[in-house]
Design a protein around this motif. Sequence first.
Motif, mmCIF file in Angstrom:
data_model
loop_
_atom_site.group_PDB
_atom_site.id
_atom_site.type_symbol
_atom_site.label_atom_id
_atom_site.label_comp_id
_atom_site.label_asym_id
_atom_site.label_seq_id
_atom_site.Cartn_x
_atom_site.Cartn_y
_atom_site.Cartn_z
ATOM 1 N N GLU A 40 0.818 -1.221 0.000
ATOM 2 C CA GLU A 40 0.000 0.000 0.000
ATOM 3 C C GLU A 40 0.854 1.274 0.000
ATOM 4 O O GLU A 40 0.586 2.217 -0.750
ATOM 5 C CB GLU A 40 -0.945 0.004 1.219
ATOM 6 C CG GLU A 40 -1.862 1.218 1.239
ATOM 7 C CD GLU A 40 -2.910 1.162 2.352
ATOM 8 O OE1 GLU A 40 -2.795 0.301 3.250
ATOM 9 O OE2 GLU A 40 -3.838 1.990 2.298
ATOM 10 N N HIS A 44 0.921 4.125 -2.915
ATOM 11 C CA HIS A 44 0.607 5.536 -2.632
ATOM 12 C C HIS A 44 1.733 6.452 -3.102
ATOM 13 O O HIS A 44 1.484 7.552 -3.592
ATOM 14 C CB HIS A 44 0.324 5.735 -1.138
ATOM 15 C CG HIS A 44 -1.050 5.271 -0.767
ATOM 16 N ND1 HIS A 44 -1.441 5.031 0.519
ATOM 17 C CD2 HIS A 44 -2.132 4.992 -1.539
ATOM 18 C CE1 HIS A 44 -2.711 4.625 0.522
ATOM 19 N NE2 HIS A 44 -3.139 4.588 -0.713
ATOM 20 N N ARG A 54 -5.806 9.701 -6.257
ATOM 21 C CA ARG A 54 -5.722 8.309 -5.766
ATOM 22 C C ARG A 54 -6.900 7.432 -6.174
ATOM 23 O O ARG A 54 -6.847 6.219 -6.017
ATOM 24 C CB ARG A 54 -5.578 8.306 -4.246
ATOM 25 C CG ARG A 54 -4.170 8.706 -3.834
ATOM 26 C CD ARG A 54 -3.856 8.282 -2.431
ATOM 27 N NE ARG A 54 -2.506 8.751 -2.086
ATOM 28 C CZ ARG A 54 -2.030 8.803 -0.867
ATOM 29 N NH1 ARG A 54 -2.779 8.412 0.150
ATOM 30 N NH2 ARG A 54 -0.806 9.234 -0.653
ATOM 31 N N ASN A 55 -7.966 8.044 -6.719
ATOM 32 C CA ASN A 55 -9.080 7.192 -7.157
ATOM 33 C C ASN A 55 -8.966 6.818 -8.638
ATOM 34 O O ASN A 55 -9.859 6.208 -9.195
ATOM 35 C CB ASN A 55 -10.421 7.871 -6.869
ATOM 36 C CG ASN A 55 -10.562 9.192 -7.610
ATOM 37 O OD1 ASN A 55 -9.595 9.679 -8.216
ATOM 38 N ND2 ASN A 55 -11.746 9.771 -7.573
ATOM 39 N N ASP A 102 -8.093 -2.420 -2.668
ATOM 40 C CA ASP A 102 -8.769 -1.173 -3.046
ATOM 41 C C ASP A 102 -7.791 -0.104 -3.514
ATOM 42 O O ASP A 102 -8.128 0.717 -4.355
ATOM 43 C CB ASP A 102 -9.544 -0.600 -1.846
ATOM 44 C CG ASP A 102 -10.880 -1.302 -1.645
ATOM 45 O OD1 ASP A 102 -11.367 -1.948 -2.602
ATOM 46 O OD2 ASP A 102 -11.427 -1.201 -0.525
ATOM 47 N N TRP A 103 -6.573 -0.084 -2.937
ATOM 48 C CA TRP A 103 -5.652 0.996 -3.294
ATOM 49 C C TRP A 103 -5.164 0.882 -4.744
ATOM 50 O O TRP A 103 -4.657 1.842 -5.285
ATOM 51 C CB TRP A 103 -4.482 1.093 -2.312
ATOM 52 C CG TRP A 103 -3.615 -0.136 -2.173
ATOM 53 C CD1 TRP A 103 -2.651 -0.566 -3.044
ATOM 54 C CD2 TRP A 103 -3.608 -1.069 -1.083
ATOM 55 N NE1 TRP A 103 -2.058 -1.718 -2.574
ATOM 56 C CE2 TRP A 103 -2.615 -2.045 -1.369
ATOM 57 C CE3 TRP A 103 -4.341 -1.183 0.105
ATOM 58 C CZ2 TRP A 103 -2.339 -3.110 -0.501
ATOM 59 C CZ3 TRP A 103 -4.052 -2.247 0.953
ATOM 60 C CH2 TRP A 103 -3.078 -3.192 0.649
#
Length: 304
Positions: A40, A44, A54-55, A102-103
């Motif tokens: 993660e 990021h 980030r989406n 999800d990330w």
Amino acid sequence: MTTYGISTDVSLAVDILMSGGIIGMPTETVYGLAACALDEGAVHRVFDTKGRPRNHPLIVHLSSSADFRTWGVFNSDAEALATSFWPGPLTLLVPRTSLVPDWVTGGRDTVALRVPSHPLAQELLRRADTGLVAPSANKFGRVSPTTAHHVLEDLDTEVDLILDGGECEVGLESTIVECIDVLQILRPGQISTEDIIRVTGKIPKETTGPSRAPGMLTSHYAPQAQVMIVDSLEEAKTIEAQHSTLRKVHLLHFSNVASYAEHLYDELRIADHNKCEIVIAVRAPSTGIGIAINDRLAKAAADR
Ligand code: TXA
Ligand code: MG
């Protein structure tokens, strides 16, 4: 943190990725900014380094010996396309499995997967033995890099290493095909509509309305110079003559579409280096990879 600049040392690249670092990675399409998909913090860092929201979901790159079904759910179209075009410049958008965090997907229930054919990318993926996210290794909204030097220009010491695999052969990003309820091309590339029809026996649905793939913004792939698209070399030369006393112009034209695709992004960068104010680009024929060239030209020419 130590940064290593441009290198061909795959072992060093793997060590950096395994310890949570990010690297420039060659592929046959464009250079990617790679990190371990399941890390993660590293993912990021990829978003932050690119300056990307980030989406906006990322593509997961896999080795040709990896079991891609542990990452995505493949229907018969996806199976057929993977069999025919992997390893190669094709990204498949499929439902994700519970392995995919999800990330990576920005919380979506789908995942974009790709098995690149570049030998150094394959060696890296095989030795890392995991999925690597890799958006194009440029700042958000800018022209994608097709050499290690381009990555250095854009990201410099913000990446831990740039693995040098020479010039990208294709030069434009992969074709993205959604294989869920409908078959749909979300981004044109070297794998053409005709290729997809031949393999699946289906005509992909036209992509209309707001793009299904966030990040496919209208203004994208943009150089500093204003881009103007024309229909012929004659027209380009006429316009060039009108402008050349007042403004610095860069003319973009290739008689061979494969070379046009391969060199398009480098040419846009050269125009910027030369402080050209206008790029006059001759439209490619609307077949095969010409469609992808015209798509990127339209995005480079769009209002910002
Ligand atoms: O050729 C390529 O595809 C290069 C090389 C490095 O592999 N990668 C690349 O990545 O172009 P990127 O992130 O610049 O473009 C990927 C596109 C983005 O527009 C993103 O929104 C879309 O794929 N995408 C990724 N995952 C998605 C998902 N789950 N749903 C919808 N769109 C997705
Ligand atoms: Mg990109």
